[in-house]
Scaffold this active site. Structure first.
Site, PDB file in Angstrom:
ATOM      1  N   GLN A  31      44.158  33.602  38.302  1.00 45.99           N
ATOM      2  CA  GLN A  31      42.793  34.064  38.053  1.00 45.99           C
ATOM      3  C   GLN A  31      42.454  35.340  38.827  1.00 45.99           C
ATOM      4  O   GLN A  31      41.445  35.974  38.546  1.00 45.99           O
ATOM      5  CB  GLN A  31      41.777  32.973  38.385  1.00 45.99           C
ATOM      6  CG  GLN A  31      41.844  31.785  37.447  1.00 45.99           C
ATOM      7  CD  GLN A  31      40.841  30.739  37.828  1.00 45.99           C
ATOM      8  OE1 GLN A  31      41.106  29.887  38.672  1.00 45.99           O
ATOM      9  NE2 GLN A  31      39.660  30.800  37.223  1.00 45.99           N
ATOM     10  N   HIS A  41      42.548  20.902  36.694  1.00 43.42           N
ATOM     11  CA  HIS A  41      42.069  22.153  36.092  1.00 43.42           C
ATOM     12  C   HIS A  41      42.866  23.338  36.658  1.00 43.42           C
ATOM     13  O   HIS A  41      43.340  24.193  35.909  1.00 43.42           O
ATOM     14  CB  HIS A  41      40.566  22.309  36.380  1.00 43.42           C
ATOM     15  CG  HIS A  41      39.980  23.578  35.853  1.00 43.42           C
ATOM     16  ND1 HIS A  41      39.218  23.615  34.714  1.00 43.42           N
ATOM     17  CD2 HIS A  41      40.039  24.859  36.306  1.00 43.42           C
ATOM     18  CE1 HIS A  41      38.838  24.873  34.493  1.00 43.42           C
ATOM     19  NE2 HIS A  41      39.320  25.649  35.447  1.00 43.42           N
ATOM     20  N   GLU A  42      43.022  23.375  37.981  1.00 46.91           N
ATOM     21  CA  GLU A  42      43.748  24.483  38.615  1.00 46.91           C
ATOM     22  C   GLU A  42      45.233  24.446  38.246  1.00 46.91           C
ATOM     23  O   GLU A  42      45.846  25.497  38.050  1.00 46.91           O
ATOM     24  CB  GLU A  42      43.545  24.480  40.131  1.00 46.91           C
ATOM     25  CG  GLU A  42      42.102  24.602  40.590  1.00 46.91           C
ATOM     26  CD  GLU A  42      41.310  25.734  39.948  1.00 46.91           C
ATOM     27  OE1 GLU A  42      41.898  26.791  39.625  1.00 46.91           O
ATOM     28  OE2 GLU A  42      40.092  25.566  39.755  1.00 46.91           O
ATOM     29  N   GLY A  95      37.209  25.610  42.599  1.00 44.44           N
ATOM     30  CA  GLY A  95      38.597  25.971  42.847  1.00 44.44           C
ATOM     31  C   GLY A  95      38.883  27.321  42.222  1.00 44.44           C
ATOM     32  O   GLY A  95      38.097  27.835  41.423  1.00 44.44           O
ATOM     33  N   CYS A 152      34.723  27.245  33.917  1.00 49.97           N
ATOM     34  CA  CYS A 152      35.836  27.981  34.517  1.00 49.97           C
ATOM     35  C   CYS A 152      35.339  29.367  34.929  1.00 49.97           C
ATOM     36  O   CYS A 152      34.654  30.027  34.149  1.00 49.97           O
ATOM     37  CB  CYS A 152      36.971  28.094  33.499  1.00 49.97           C
ATOM     38  SG  CYS A 152      38.388  29.026  34.109  1.00 49.97           S
ATOM     39  N   LEU A 153      35.708  29.797  36.126  1.00 47.41           N
ATOM     40  CA  LEU A 153      35.282  31.107  36.612  1.00 47.41           C
ATOM     41  C   LEU A 153      35.845  32.241  35.746  1.00 47.41           C
ATOM     42  O   LEU A 153      35.267  33.320  35.709  1.00 47.41           O
ATOM     43  CB  LEU A 153      35.707  31.301  38.072  1.00 47.41           C
ATOM     44  CG  LEU A 153      35.090  30.307  39.069  1.00 47.41           C
ATOM     45  CD1 LEU A 153      35.630  30.554  40.470  1.00 47.41           C
ATOM     46  CD2 LEU A 153      33.572  30.383  39.053  1.00 47.41           C
ATOM     47  N   HIS A 193      45.849  26.236  35.086  1.00 47.21           N
ATOM     48  CA  HIS A 193      45.925  27.694  35.272  1.00 47.21           C
ATOM     49  C   HIS A 193      47.336  28.134  35.658  1.00 47.21           C
ATOM     50  O   HIS A 193      47.808  29.187  35.225  1.00 47.21           O
ATOM     51  CB  HIS A 193      44.944  28.174  36.345  1.00 47.21           C
ATOM     52  CG  HIS A 193      43.560  28.358  35.849  1.00 47.21           C
ATOM     53  ND1 HIS A 193      43.228  29.284  34.878  1.00 47.21           N
ATOM     54  CD2 HIS A 193      42.400  27.742  36.194  1.00 47.21           C
ATOM     55  CE1 HIS A 193      41.926  29.220  34.647  1.00 47.21           C
ATOM     56  NE2 HIS A 193      41.401  28.290  35.425  1.00 47.21           N
TER      57      HIS A 193
END
Length: 175
Positions: free
Chosen positions: A58, A140-141, A53, A99-100, A144
């Site tokens: 981000q 998780h998203e 995701g 996480c990216l 953010h």
């Protein structure tokens, strides 16, 4: 919404400690051309980075929007605008998350194993879905969109284990 045009093709995944990762995102109009172009670029970036995701903060945009892989399509993605996640009666499950925006860092996270998400699709229609498979990704998203990162949820032991990678990310952003 931003008043200046976004250079969609130059959007990139921002990494910690970029301040864009820390704000609470604002609702967005998913039917606008700009938002749809950004969402398409985010799906592309997510696939290139082999992520599950990617949230708008981000890529530097304070929008309540994220994209996820589509479990029914190898290269597709799903767009979730103005989402609301509600945990369902389910046992919490621990699992490792990366996480990216925090490359090289993994954190053991315990989250509800089933959730319901309500979001708006690109046509402007609100919909609801329940899942166990996607529950962790959605949660998780959502973090953010509220400026919360996995490092904020680390145990003291995980903080020690990951301190070198966190320090390296801070140092690379200063150079």
């Amino acid at each position: 919404m931003s008043t200046m045009a976004i250079d969609v093709q130059n959007l990139t995944i921002r990494t910690y400690p970029d301040p864009c990762l820390r704000g609470k995102a604002a609702e967005v109009d998913p039917t606008s051309d700009e938002v749809q172009q950004v969402a398409a670029r985010m799906i592309q970036l997510m696939h290139q980075a082999n992520g599950a995701g990617l949230a708008a903060p981000q890529v530097g945009l304070s929008w309540r929007l994220f994209v996820t892989r589509n479990p029914d399509s190898e290269d597709g993605g799903l767009v979730w605008a103005n989402p609301v996640v509600t945990p369902l009666e389910s046992p919490p499950e621990p699992d490792t998350e990366g996480c990216l925006s925090l490359p090289g860092i993994e954190v053991e996270m315990t989250r509800p194993s089933r959730v319901r998400i309500s979001a708006v699709d690109p046509s402007g229609t609100r919909f609801e879905v329940e899942s166990g498979l996607m529950a962790r990704v959605w949660q998780h998203e959502m973090d953010h969109l509220d400026g919360v990162l996995i490092i904020d949820r680390m145990s003291p032991m995980e903080r020690i284990k990951n301190r070198r990678q966190i320090k390296a990310l801070k140092k690379s952003s200063a150079s």
